[in-house]
Design an enzyme around this catalytic site. Structure first.
Site, PDB file in Angstrom:
ATOM      1  N   SER A 189      53.667  58.439  52.397  1.00 37.42           N
ATOM      2  CA  SER A 189      52.581  57.471  52.241  1.00 37.42           C
ATOM      3  C   SER A 189      51.773  57.834  51.006  1.00 37.42           C
ATOM      4  O   SER A 189      51.632  59.004  50.666  1.00 37.42           O
ATOM      5  CB  SER A 189      51.692  57.515  53.485  1.00 37.42           C
ATOM      6  OG  SER A 189      50.388  57.071  53.179  1.00 37.42           O
ATOM      7  N   GLU A 242      63.763  50.647  58.887  1.00 37.23           N
ATOM      8  CA  GLU A 242      62.915  49.446  58.945  1.00 37.23           C
ATOM      9  C   GLU A 242      63.454  48.342  58.030  1.00 37.23           C
ATOM     10  O   GLU A 242      63.449  47.164  58.386  1.00 37.23           O
ATOM     11  CB  GLU A 242      61.483  49.791  58.537  1.00 37.23           C
ATOM     12  CG  GLU A 242      60.783  50.684  59.549  1.00 37.23           C
ATOM     13  CD  GLU A 242      59.457  51.193  59.016  1.00 37.23           C
ATOM     14  OE1 GLU A 242      58.424  50.631  59.368  1.00 37.23           O
ATOM     15  OE2 GLU A 242      59.459  52.158  58.235  1.00 37.23           O
TER      16      GLU A 242
END
Ligand code: ARG
Length: 466
Positions: A278, A291
């Site tokens: 992140s 994902e």
């Protein structure tokens, strides 16, 4: 005035914006190999049948081979005003060999030509999908073999249900992916039919040898109705449906890996190489690859839905709407061809955590069914045993205990049929080992499933024809 191959009956040039709007060369240039292969077969047959002079047929074949070499070497600039790959190549041929090139399109229409090219392409990508799926299936067999004794909780409603093993879970996906292999094989069988000779829609008056063209191109048979042959895109829909179902399977597996790699589950850790961080939260390790594969499932469904919708109102025979088939097909193929190896790489490097899985299997009363079966083994009817164990579970929930934490005395308080051997009978490993029916999670049943799986993979072999 621009010189279109079909320009004879026109007095005005095509509007520039229209050229841009209806031209498909931007995307159908991908079919240059198939288009050239189809034209070589058609010209060869025309020469053999004496429909065009043999010398012209030879010149056409040579010219097409030279154009193929030029395209592959990056020496060809396609022309938007020449509309599509078919007319671009024909125009290049005429520019290169002159008069003889003008005989290539004898007894042929772009309508049967585009059907042929797209079929040739679909044949290749059905086989490609099978190969990629088979590689994933091999990996699943290897992983299942390593995890025959890795006990984990099985779920229904995402609530712990009964203990199973990681091998059993992996082999469930093996079943889905081998069905996908079959589905692409089935699609391949139906697309393996040669449409040339259908002309624009009503066949042709020339004495074409359709079987010969099929033979030259490696098709098993020829289409049986010329109107259907030029207006059928079922073979594209077959690929798109098989691809959609495969993506759905990948997406479900991705969803599980995403869930399993959460702090709450902790069943698996994805490799650093298949995770990302992140920009703000220093601790994060995100399962982006899983994902994205889950996300890309949506676009493949979109490709299928787009073409189904395009086709639904079309009168026979060819309509330009059908040009919309190609971007959907290419997009689905590219997505699948990327997602399958990406998924396999991610799964291969993922580290499963057997201890956490075993702990997970020990909680949530996953052995409650086996406790009821124990009482059944001592003569109690199942519905009554269900009731007794239900009460036992309620008791344990109040006490904050698992079934295996109770003493024999406590158990006897619920049924006098309990004896010392109950502890062995409802041990988690016993629960798994006792489920030995074909299709079940016992290590022995799984060894057989894995062997049957190996056998299955070896028979799903289809030979490429291009
Ligand atoms: N580019 C067209 C397609 O992909 C080729 C067939 C065009 N035929 C026609 N009559 N305009 O469908």
């Amino acid at each position: 005035m621009d010189s279109k191959l079909w320009g004879g009956r026109f007095e005005e040039p095509t509007d520039e914006a229209v050229d841009d709007f209806h031209s498909s060369i931007r995307f159908d240039r991908r079919l240059y190999r198939q288009d050239i292969a189809g034209s070589i077969a058609h010209a060869t047959m025309l020469g053999e049948q004496g429909i065009i002079p043999a010398a012209d047929a030879a010149r056409i074949v040579e010219g097409l081979k030279a154009i193929l070499a030029d395209i592959e070497a990056g020496r060809v600039d396609f022309d938007v005003s020449a509309e599509d790959i078919h007319m671009n190549i024909e125009a290049l041929l005429i520019a290169r060999i002159g008069e003889a090139g003008k005989r290539l399109h004898t007894g042929r229409s772009r309508n049967d030509q585009v059907a042929l090219d797209t079929r040739l392409y679909a044949k290749e990508i059905n086989l490609e999908a099978q190969d990629l799926l088979k590689a994933l299936c091999e990996l699943l067999l290897q992983l299942a073999e390593m995890h025959l004794n890795t006990v984990m909780p099985g779920y229904t409603h995402l609530q712990k249900a009964q203990p199973t093993s990681l091998a059993h879970h992996l082999m469930a996906y093996f079943q889905m992916f081998t069905r996908d292999v079959e589905r692409f094989g089935d699609a391949h069988r139906r697309v393996d039919v040669m449409p040339l000779g259908s002309g624009a829609l009503a066949g042709t008056t020339y004495p074409l040898d359709r079987e010969r063209v099929a033979e030259l191109l490696g098709f098993s048979s020829i289409t049986q109705n010329s109107m259907d042959a030029v207006s059928d895109r079922d073979f594209v829909l077959d690929y798109l449906s098989a691809a959609s179902i495969t993506m759905m399977h990948l997406s479900r597996f991705c969803e599980e890996l995403i869930l399993w790699s959460t702090d709450e589950f902790g069943f698996v850790e994805m490799d650093d190489g298949f995770s990302t961080g992140s920009s703000i939260m220093p601790q994060k390790k995100n399962p982006d690859v899983a994902e994205l594969i889950r996300g890309k499932t949506g676009r493949v469904y979109g490709d299928l839905l787009a073409l189904l919708t395009t086709m639904k109102g079309l009168p026979l025979a060819y309509n330009k709407d059908m040009q919309e088939d190609k971007e959907a097909l290419f997009d689905a193929r590219d997505t699948l061809a990327q997602a399958l190896p990406m998924f396999a790489g991610m799964l291969k490097t993922a580290r499963f955590c057997p201890d956490v899985m075993a702990r997970g299997a020990a909680g949530g009363f996953t052995n409650a069914t086996d406790a009821a079966d124990y009482l059944v083994g001592r003569g109690m009817p199942f519905r009554q045993a269900h009731e007794v164990i239900g009460k036992l579970v309620l008791h344990c929930l109040r006490e904050g205990k698992a079934l295996l934490d109770l003493s024999l005395e406590e158990l006897k308080g619920f049924s006098p049929l309990f004896e010392q051997d109950v502890f062995q009978a409802i041990a988690i490993k016993t629960c798994v080992a006792a489920r030995g029916l074909p299709g079940g999670p016992s290590p022995d049943a799984l060894k057989e499933a894995i062997e049957a799986g190996r056998e299955l993979l070896s028979v799903h072999t289809l030979q490429p024809t291009l």
